[in-house]
Design a protein around this motif. Structure first.
Motif, mmCIF file in Angstrom:
data_model
loop_
_atom_site.group_PDB
_atom_site.id
_atom_site.type_symbol
_atom_site.label_atom_id
_atom_site.label_comp_id
_atom_site.label_asym_id
_atom_site.label_seq_id
_atom_site.Cartn_x
_atom_site.Cartn_y
_atom_site.Cartn_z
ATOM 1 N N ALA A 15 0.758 -1.324 0.184
ATOM 2 C CA ALA A 15 -0.041 0.067 -0.069
ATOM 3 C C ALA A 15 0.990 1.392 -0.065
ATOM 4 C CB ALA A 15 -0.890 -0.132 1.222
ATOM 5 N N ARG A 16 2.009 1.141 0.288
ATOM 6 C CA ARG A 16 2.958 2.210 0.461
ATOM 7 C C ARG A 16 3.442 2.695 -0.963
ATOM 8 N NH1 ARG A 16 5.421 5.293 4.096
ATOM 9 N NH2 ARG A 16 4.749 4.049 5.871
ATOM 10 N N ILE A 17 3.402 4.104 -1.310
ATOM 11 C CA ILE A 17 4.108 4.452 -2.680
ATOM 12 C C ILE A 17 5.474 5.261 -2.308
ATOM 13 C CG2 ILE A 17 3.756 6.051 -4.498
ATOM 14 C CD1 ILE A 17 0.617 5.994 -4.315
ATOM 15 N N PRO A 37 13.945 13.990 3.727
ATOM 16 C CA PRO A 37 14.342 13.191 4.940
ATOM 17 C C PRO A 37 14.260 11.656 4.549
ATOM 18 C CG PRO A 37 11.978 13.830 4.685
ATOM 19 C CD PRO A 37 12.576 14.431 3.547
ATOM 20 N N ASN A 38 14.724 10.960 5.696
ATOM 21 C CA ASN A 38 14.524 9.504 5.764
ATOM 22 C C ASN A 38 13.225 9.057 5.507
ATOM 23 O OD1 ASN A 38 17.207 9.619 6.919
ATOM 24 N ND2 ASN A 38 16.664 9.070 8.890
ATOM 25 N N GLY A 39 13.230 7.852 4.652
ATOM 26 C CA GLY A 39 11.850 7.402 4.239
ATOM 27 C C GLY A 39 11.161 8.092 3.082
ATOM 28 N N ALA A 40 11.994 9.060 2.500
ATOM 29 C CA ALA A 40 11.237 9.863 1.554
ATOM 30 C C ALA A 40 11.146 8.979 -0.043
ATOM 31 C CB ALA A 40 12.109 11.277 1.167
ATOM 32 N N GLY A 41 12.133 8.300 -0.087
ATOM 33 C CA GLY A 41 11.867 7.459 -1.216
ATOM 34 C C GLY A 41 13.167 7.684 -2.293
ATOM 35 N N LYS A 42 14.352 8.184 -1.515
ATOM 36 C CA LYS A 42 15.707 8.464 -2.136
ATOM 37 C C LYS A 42 16.301 7.260 -2.735
ATOM 38 C CE LYS A 42 17.581 10.495 1.431
ATOM 39 N NZ LYS A 42 16.423 10.181 2.242
ATOM 40 N N THR A 43 16.494 6.036 -2.054
ATOM 41 C CA THR A 43 17.121 4.734 -2.304
ATOM 42 C C THR A 43 16.246 4.241 -3.447
ATOM 43 O OG1 THR A 43 18.121 4.494 -0.139
ATOM 44 C CG2 THR A 43 18.003 2.635 -1.601
ATOM 45 N N THR A 44 14.974 4.368 -3.078
ATOM 46 C CA THR A 44 14.170 3.839 -4.204
ATOM 47 C C THR A 44 14.308 4.460 -5.630
ATOM 48 O OG1 THR A 44 12.479 3.115 -2.428
ATOM 49 C CG2 THR A 44 11.743 2.845 -4.619
ATOM 50 N N MET A 45 14.233 5.708 -5.466
ATOM 51 C CA MET A 45 14.385 6.287 -6.781
ATOM 52 C C MET A 45 15.881 6.048 -7.371
ATOM 53 S SD MET A 45 13.271 8.616 -8.854
ATOM 54 C CE MET A 45 13.842 9.642 -9.952
ATOM 55 N N ASP A 156 24.023 6.881 -3.305
ATOM 56 C CA ASP A 156 23.227 7.066 -2.418
ATOM 57 C C ASP A 156 23.694 7.340 -1.061
ATOM 58 O OD1 ASP A 156 20.677 6.731 -1.385
ATOM 59 O OD2 ASP A 156 20.797 4.692 -1.387
ATOM 60 N N GLU A 157 23.430 8.547 -0.766
ATOM 61 C CA GLU A 157 23.729 9.153 0.656
ATOM 62 C C GLU A 157 25.359 8.947 1.005
ATOM 63 O OE1 GLU A 157 21.306 10.026 3.577
ATOM 64 O OE2 GLU A 157 19.688 9.019 2.701
ATOM 65 N N PRO A 158 26.244 9.233 -0.188
ATOM 66 C CA PRO A 158 27.624 9.078 0.090
ATOM 67 C C PRO A 158 28.321 9.511 1.566
ATOM 68 C CG PRO A 158 27.391 10.793 -1.408
ATOM 69 C CD PRO A 158 25.862 10.308 -1.068
HETATM 70 P P1 ATP Z 1 16.331 6.544 4.149
HETATM 71 O O1 ATP Z 1 17.056 7.786 4.178
HETATM 72 O O2 ATP Z 1 15.901 5.928 5.357
HETATM 73 O O3 ATP Z 1 17.228 5.217 3.464
HETATM 74 P P2 ATP Z 1 14.993 6.874 1.653
HETATM 75 O O4 ATP Z 1 14.612 8.294 1.407
HETATM 76 O O5 ATP Z 1 16.028 6.267 1.071
HETATM 77 O O6 ATP Z 1 15.155 6.507 3.237
HETATM 78 P P3 ATP Z 1 13.616 4.344 0.827
HETATM 79 O O7 ATP Z 1 14.530 3.752 1.318
HETATM 80 O O8 ATP Z 1 13.258 4.571 -0.694
HETATM 81 O O9 ATP Z 1 13.504 6.100 1.415
HETATM 82 O O10 ATP Z 1 12.063 4.216 1.423
HETATM 83 C C1 ATP Z 1 10.996 4.828 0.985
HETATM 84 C C2 ATP Z 1 9.705 4.145 1.605
HETATM 85 O O11 ATP Z 1 9.576 2.802 0.725
HETATM 86 C C3 ATP Z 1 9.827 3.863 3.061
HETATM 87 O O12 ATP Z 1 8.564 4.140 3.583
HETATM 88 C C4 ATP Z 1 10.295 2.508 3.191
HETATM 89 O O13 ATP Z 1 9.899 1.883 4.318
HETATM 90 C C5 ATP Z 1 9.715 1.805 1.889
HETATM 91 N N1 ATP Z 1 10.458 0.719 1.424
HETATM 92 C C6 ATP Z 1 11.474 0.780 0.432
HETATM 93 N N2 ATP Z 1 11.886 -0.457 0.211
HETATM 94 C C7 ATP Z 1 11.049 -1.288 0.181
HETATM 95 C C8 ATP Z 1 10.930 -2.783 0.422
HETATM 96 N N3 ATP Z 1 11.764 -3.570 -0.449
HETATM 97 N N4 ATP Z 1 9.741 -3.226 0.953
HETATM 98 C C9 ATP Z 1 8.954 -2.395 1.438
HETATM 99 N N5 ATP Z 1 8.810 -1.187 1.665
HETATM 100 C C10 ATP Z 1 10.035 -0.645 1.178
#
Ligand code: ATP
Length: 233
Positions: A15-17, A37-45, A156-158
């Motif tokens: 359910a999480r985007i 901030p943490n959890g904003a989606g940076k690593t996913t991007m 990523d966050e080097p």
């Molecule tokens: P951080 O700085 O804490 O690493 P971030 O900005 O890099 O945070 P992401 O790691 O991309 O953020 O996560 C974005 C959202 O997606 C968060 O709510 C995280 O819990 C969720 N998320 C990321 N990867 C997964 C996964 N493999 N399964 C489920 N949820 C995920």
């Protein structure tokens, strides 16, 4: 001209985007910051940009090529540090790079001495990595990312975990790669101060959405509302 062109990118985990309808354009030859901030989606991007994750919708073009259509693209033309770089601790810096070089291609091993010099590890390459400081490991990570001589570096966050000295050295290295070598650097961070010192342009991301994309100059001298918003990161 655009080097990275992300169009309508969305990535869900249940359910999480994590990345929500993101459009992003990065010009070549700049240091581009992805701030949130943490959890904003940076690593996913970053994983989407590198083709390490598939978007639910949208696409990423790097140099005009669709990353999803050519997954090998990320390996061949982009240098990346996705997490804290991992090395074999009982091997030397040089040996660690040698292990990686065949994965990158012809000529990579020959570049090792100049790369070590480039990242400020000249004379330290024959020491085992277990004795390296965090800053040295991070710079060895940059050397590894540069083995293929890529035009684009994605980090990523080097500077996570670096002390003030390590951060300053890292900043100098990144800026010289942009200004002297003409490379493009895309890096994420949750530190506004770091973005201001390092980057030419930034996108600010919150809950998977880009809320603004601007130059650092505008960020520093622009609308008060934007500054307040960013400082909340
Ligand atoms: P951080 O700085 O804490 O690493 P971030 O900005 O890099 O945070 P992401 O790691 O991309 O953020 O996560 C974005 C959202 O997606 C968060 O709510 C995280 O819990 C969720 N998320 C990321 N990867 C997964 C996964 N493999 N399964 C489920 N949820 C995920």
């Amino acid at each position: 001209m655009t080097l990275i062109d992300a169009q309508g990118l969305t990535k869900r985990f249940g359910a999480r985007i994590a990345v929500d309808a993101v459009d992003l354009a990065v010009r070549p030859g700049v240091c581009f910051g992805f701030l949130g901030p943490n959890g904003a989606g940076k690593t996913t991007m970053i994983r989407l940009l590198l083709g390490l994750a598939r978007p639910d919708t949208g696409r990423v073009l790097i140099g005009g090529h669709d990353v999803a259509q050519r997954p090998s693209l990320a390996l061949s033309s982009v240098g990346a540090i996705v997490e804290e770089p991992r090395f074999h601790p009982h091997l030397t810096g040089v040996e660690n790079l040698r292990v990686h070089a065949p994965l990158v291609g012809d000529g990579a091993a020959a570049r090792i001495p100049s790369l070590l010099e480039r990242v400020g590890l000249h004379g330290r390459g024959d020491e085992k990595v277990k004795g390296y400081s965090m800053g040295m490991r991070q710079r060895l990570g940059v050397a590894r990312a540069l083995l293929g001589d890529p035009q684009l570096l994605v980090l990523d966050e080097p500077t996570n975990g670096l002390d003030a000295e390590g951060m300053a050295e890292f900043r100098t290295l990144i800026r010289s790669m942009v200004e002297e070598e003409g490379r493009t650097v895309f890096l994420s961070s949750h530190l506004l101060d770091e973005m201001q010192k390092l980057c030419d342009e930034v996108a600010i991301v919150e809950q998977g959405r880009i809320i603004t994309q601007t130059t650092v100059r505008e960020l520093l001298h622009g609308a008060t509302g934007t500054r307040t918003l960013i400082l909340d990161c």
